[in-house]
Structure formats: C-alpha cells, structure tokens
Design an enzyme around this catalytic site. Structure first.
Site, PDB file in Angstrom:
ATOM      1  N   ASN A 145      -2.254   1.710  15.220  1.00 41.46           N
ATOM      2  CA  ASN A 145      -2.519   2.477  14.003  1.00 41.46           C
ATOM      3  C   ASN A 145      -3.581   3.551  14.184  1.00 41.46           C
ATOM      4  O   ASN A 145      -3.588   4.551  13.482  1.00 41.46           O
ATOM      5  CB  ASN A 145      -2.928   1.537  12.858  1.00 41.46           C
ATOM      6  CG  ASN A 145      -3.943   0.501  13.265  1.00 41.46           C
ATOM      7  OD1 ASN A 145      -3.746  -0.254  14.211  1.00 41.46           O
ATOM      8  ND2 ASN A 145      -5.061   0.475  12.575  1.00 41.46           N
ATOM      9  N   GLN A 173       3.355   0.046  12.166  1.00 40.77           N
ATOM     10  CA  GLN A 173       3.277   1.499  12.378  1.00 40.77           C
ATOM     11  C   GLN A 173       4.497   2.040  13.122  1.00 40.77           C
ATOM     12  O   GLN A 173       4.609   3.257  13.298  1.00 40.77           O
ATOM     13  CB  GLN A 173       1.990   1.862  13.138  1.00 40.77           C
ATOM     14  CG  GLN A 173       0.715   1.533  12.387  1.00 40.77           C
ATOM     15  CD  GLN A 173       0.437   2.456  11.201  1.00 40.77           C
ATOM     16  OE1 GLN A 173       1.123   3.465  10.975  1.00 40.77           O
ATOM     17  NE2 GLN A 173      -0.566   2.113  10.421  1.00 40.77           N
ATOM     18  N   ALA A 193       6.001  -1.612   3.732  1.00 44.11           N
ATOM     19  CA  ALA A 193       6.682  -0.413   3.238  1.00 44.11           C
ATOM     20  C   ALA A 193       5.789   0.821   3.168  1.00 44.11           C
ATOM     21  O   ALA A 193       6.243   1.946   3.377  1.00 44.11           O
ATOM     22  CB  ALA A 193       7.250  -0.695   1.846  1.00 44.11           C
ATOM     23  N   HIS A 194       4.493   0.605   2.863  1.00 44.87           N
ATOM     24  CA  HIS A 194       3.671   1.775   2.507  1.00 44.87           C
ATOM     25  C   HIS A 194       3.239   2.621   3.699  1.00 44.87           C
ATOM     26  O   HIS A 194       2.552   3.622   3.526  1.00 44.87           O
ATOM     27  CB  HIS A 194       2.455   1.346   1.665  1.00 44.87           C
ATOM     28  CG  HIS A 194       1.367   0.657   2.420  1.00 44.87           C
ATOM     29  ND1 HIS A 194       0.155   1.248   2.645  1.00 44.87           N
ATOM     30  CD2 HIS A 194       1.284  -0.558   2.980  1.00 44.87           C
ATOM     31  CE1 HIS A 194      -0.629   0.409   3.306  1.00 44.87           C
ATOM     32  NE2 HIS A 194       0.044  -0.700   3.521  1.00 44.87           N
ATOM     33  N   THR A 228       7.030 -15.201  -6.795  1.00 51.78           N
ATOM     34  CA  THR A 228       8.139 -14.383  -7.277  1.00 51.78           C
ATOM     35  C   THR A 228       8.273 -13.113  -6.442  1.00 51.78           C
ATOM     36  O   THR A 228       7.286 -12.423  -6.204  1.00 51.78           O
ATOM     37  CB  THR A 228       7.899 -14.003  -8.764  1.00 51.78           C
ATOM     38  OG1 THR A 228       7.713 -15.213  -9.488  1.00 51.78           O
ATOM     39  CG2 THR A 228       9.053 -13.214  -9.344  1.00 51.78           C
ATOM     40  N   CYS A 318      -9.188   0.257   7.222  1.00 55.66           N
ATOM     41  CA  CYS A 318     -10.128  -0.847   7.031  1.00 55.66           C
ATOM     42  C   CYS A 318     -11.465  -0.536   7.672  1.00 55.66           C
ATOM     43  O   CYS A 318     -12.494  -0.959   7.201  1.00 55.66           O
ATOM     44  CB  CYS A 318      -9.582  -2.124   7.659  1.00 55.66           C
ATOM     45  SG  CYS A 318      -7.987  -2.540   7.028  1.00 55.66           S
TER      46      CYS A 318
END
Ligand code: PLP
Length: 384
Positions: A145, A173, A193-194, A228, A318
């Site tokens: 990353n 990545q 996904a992001h 869920t 991070c």
C-alpha cells in the site's frame, strides 16, 4: 483539490454509486429473513459471490463477506492460530491489520519475513526457513500500500504448496487495479471495496473449507461470519470491481502506467535529490513513493502539497497521522532522515494525464519557492 490518495481510500465510482442506490431500493430486507424479500436479498448476495469466485478462480462457497480488509486479515490470523502451536510468518511490510493481528493471535510465535531494499519480500528467506521449520501460516500481501511494489505471491504460494503450508494473501491493493485471476488459489485471500471505487465498510475473504469464524453470533455466511450482511455495500463493490476488471481487460492500465513513468522520470530529472522507492521492482500503475528533497525548517511536503491543492500522503493512511517513520521503509532499510521525506502519490482510474502533470508542476513550484530553484531544478531537461 486533485486527489492522489487512492491507496488510502478511493472515492465511490459511478457504477458503484448506481448499484448502491438500486440495491437500497430493490433489496430492503435482511437476507436471513424467512420471507420472499429476504430470499431475494440472499439470492443477490449469492450472485455476487459467483462474480467474485469467477474473478478470483475459486468456488463461490469459499467467499465470505466482511466489513473490510482489516476484519478479513484478523479473521485469517485468528483461524490459523487455532491449530496447534506453529508459527505465523508475516512479512515485515504488511499493513498493520496483518502485523497487529499476527502479534495478537500468535504472540511470540510471530516471525517477520524480511524485505529486500527494493521493497519485495525476501523469497530466499522463506525458501530457506521453510525447510527447517514448517510454520502454521505464511501471510504476504499482493501489492504494498505504501510503495506499490508487487510481491511474488505466485512463487510464495508454490513454495508453500510444496511444503503443505497454508498461504494467505492480502490483496486489498491488488484487486481492482490488476486482474484478480489466480488469487483464489491461495488458501486465504482478503480485500476491500474502498480501495478501488466501491464503498467503505465492505470486503471479502476467500477461505478454506475448515475456516472458523472470528465473529460469532447469528448463523450468517454459513456460520463463518456473524452479523447482518451489507447487501447494498456488496452489490456496489461488485459493480466497481466489474468496471475495473473490464478496464483491465481493455488494456486501459497501459496508458496510466506511462503517465506514471513520465511523472517519475521528470521528477527525478528536474529535482535533484529525488529518489523513487522500489525503483528496481515491478509496481502498481497507480502508486509512486518518492523521497523528495529536504524542505527548510522541517516543512512537510504533504502539508505544502495540500496547500497547493493536492491531496497526498506520507504512507499508509493509518501511519500518516503520526510522525513515526513508516515501518515499510524501515524494513527496506531507509534511514529515518530519508523516510521522513517520503511522499506517497496514489492515483485512481479516473486520474488523468494532466493531473499527473499538474502534480509534477506543483512539486516543482514548492521546491522553487523553498529556494532550491534555479541551481537544483533543471527545468525542461530532456529525459534520457
Ligand atoms: N490491507 C492493505 C494492504 C491495505 O492497504 C488496507 C488499507 O489501507 C487494509 C488492509 C485495511 O483495509 P480496510 O480499510 O478495509 O480495513
């Protein structure tokens, strides 16, 4: 603002937005509910599982939805820690979600696989050590990353197979930037996904049939991940992923690779003291990690670039809020004085050639303003 921080998070792409809005309308029910609306939502999740299985080359039964790659990586290391007292070998350049989960679940049984100076994980180290002592798990990312350096996951997988050691690959990545084909052969694959234009808060793991859950509660995901499911999130992730796989199949990555290379060559030519991190290794087409020249009075490049209208980063999202030098550059044996001048520039599929050119001019303008102008910047110099 011109956005060059896609490795931290990539804005929702048009296909994902459309799919998310449609899913909210079409699938309002809980997929576990016993009515037809519930069954319809469950069927949509199963169809999505089929798509992921096709891209990764694995069985749809092996795909489990998660809240993202952090949960997925924790789930992998938790599962592996439940078998006996073997070690986990996690690369020293992993994302903190792999490293910290390794520390948590394996404690003293965690060993770090060292990295080479070019940002690749030391394959030789694994080759040598695995003959002496079979670990419980080898865990290495597909693409880093911070540096964008591609890892030899296919070779590592082969090596692990030959010694009957499970291999886990954090593909957060890689997926959506390079074809996912073949990743499903790894025992575990994680992603979210992001990083490629899907929504935040949704991801996946490809698991082995023996997988035991980290999250316990309801029987969702065949008892492999309680909670869920995020139906609109999953369907939006699939829409973004499909869009990216189509772009890859059409060869749309190639011009982007050349924009990246032009940017790198011109920065290095025009700005003395600039160094490309991971220069000798194959890297993601969207990522450039540069050590830039020192600015006077400890000014930070990301802050200066932000003021110029460019969103960039110093490393992983991070780590970038802290002043601590990146553990990735440390593992590559960069001294702190150099690591503190590293800037990570990560483009998206929507980034244009002129965005790269503007960024280069922005960097040059900051350097010039900082007084390193005329003598050190060879404006207009020809690239060899
Ligand atoms: N793994 C890698 C390689 C990453 O780059 C990231 C995010 O930066 C993660 C895992 C964590 O992903 P998430 O934000 O979905 O928890």
């Amino acid at each position: 603002v011109i956005y060059f921080d896609h490795n931290a998070t990539s804005p929702l792409c048009a296909a994902a937005r459309e799919a998310w809005l449609a899913a909210v309308e079409r699938f309002p029910a809980n997929p576990a509910s016993p009515h037809r609306l519930g069954a319809r939502a469950e069927a949509a999740l199963d169809e999505a599982r089929q798509s992921v299985a096709e891209w990764l080359n694995c069985s749809p039964l092996d795909v489990v939805w998660t809240s993202g790659a952090t949960e997925a990586n924790n789930s992998v290391l938790h599962d592996a820690s439940l078998d006996g007292d073997g070690e986990a070998w996690v690369s020293a350049i992993e994302h903190p979600s792999g490293l910290e989960a390794g520390h948590c679940y394996f404690g003293k049984r965690l060993r770090l696989i060292p990295a080479n100076r070019d940002g690749t994980v030391e394959l030789d180290w694994v080759e040598r050590e695995i003959k002496r002592n079979r670990p419980r798990l080898v865990f290495v990312m597909a693409a880093n990353n911070e540096t964008g350096v591609l890892q030899l996951w296919r070779e590592l997988l082969r090596l692990c197979r030959n010694h009957q050691v499970p291999f886990a690959c954090d593909a957060a990545q890689w997926v959506g930037k390079l074809p996912a084909a073949g990743l499903g052969e790894c025992d575990y694959v994680t992603g979210c996904a992001h990083k490629f234009g899907g929504p935040v808060g949704v991801g996946f793991i490809k698991v082995p049939s023996t997988f035991r859950p980290l999250l316990r509660g309801g029987g969702q995901e065949d008892g492999r991940r309680a909670g869920t499911q995020n139906v609109p999130g999953v369907l939006a992730m699939i829409a973004a992923w499909k869009d990216r796989e189509l772009k890859l199949a059409r060869g749309e990555r190639l011009p982007r690779e050349s924009w990246r290379d032009e940017f790198i060559h011109r920065c290095i030519d025009e700005l003395e003291g600039t160094e490309l991190v991971g220069a000798g290794a194959p890297r993601l087409w969207n990522t450039v990690s540069l050590i830039l020249p020192e600015l006077p009075s400890c000014r930070r490049w990301v802050v200066k670039l932000d003021k110029q209208g460019f969103a960039t980063s110093t490393g992983s999202a991070c780590a970038s809020g802290k002043e601590k030098p990146s553990h990735v550059l440390k593992a590559m044996e960069y001294p702190d004085t150099m690591a503190s001048r590293a800037v990570r520039l990560s483009a998206g599929w929507e980034t244009t050639e002129s965005d790269w050119a503007n960024l280069r001019e922005g960097i040059a303008a900051i350097a010039e303003e900082a007084g390193r102008g005329a003598s050190q910047i060879n404006r207009g110099s020809q690239r060899s």
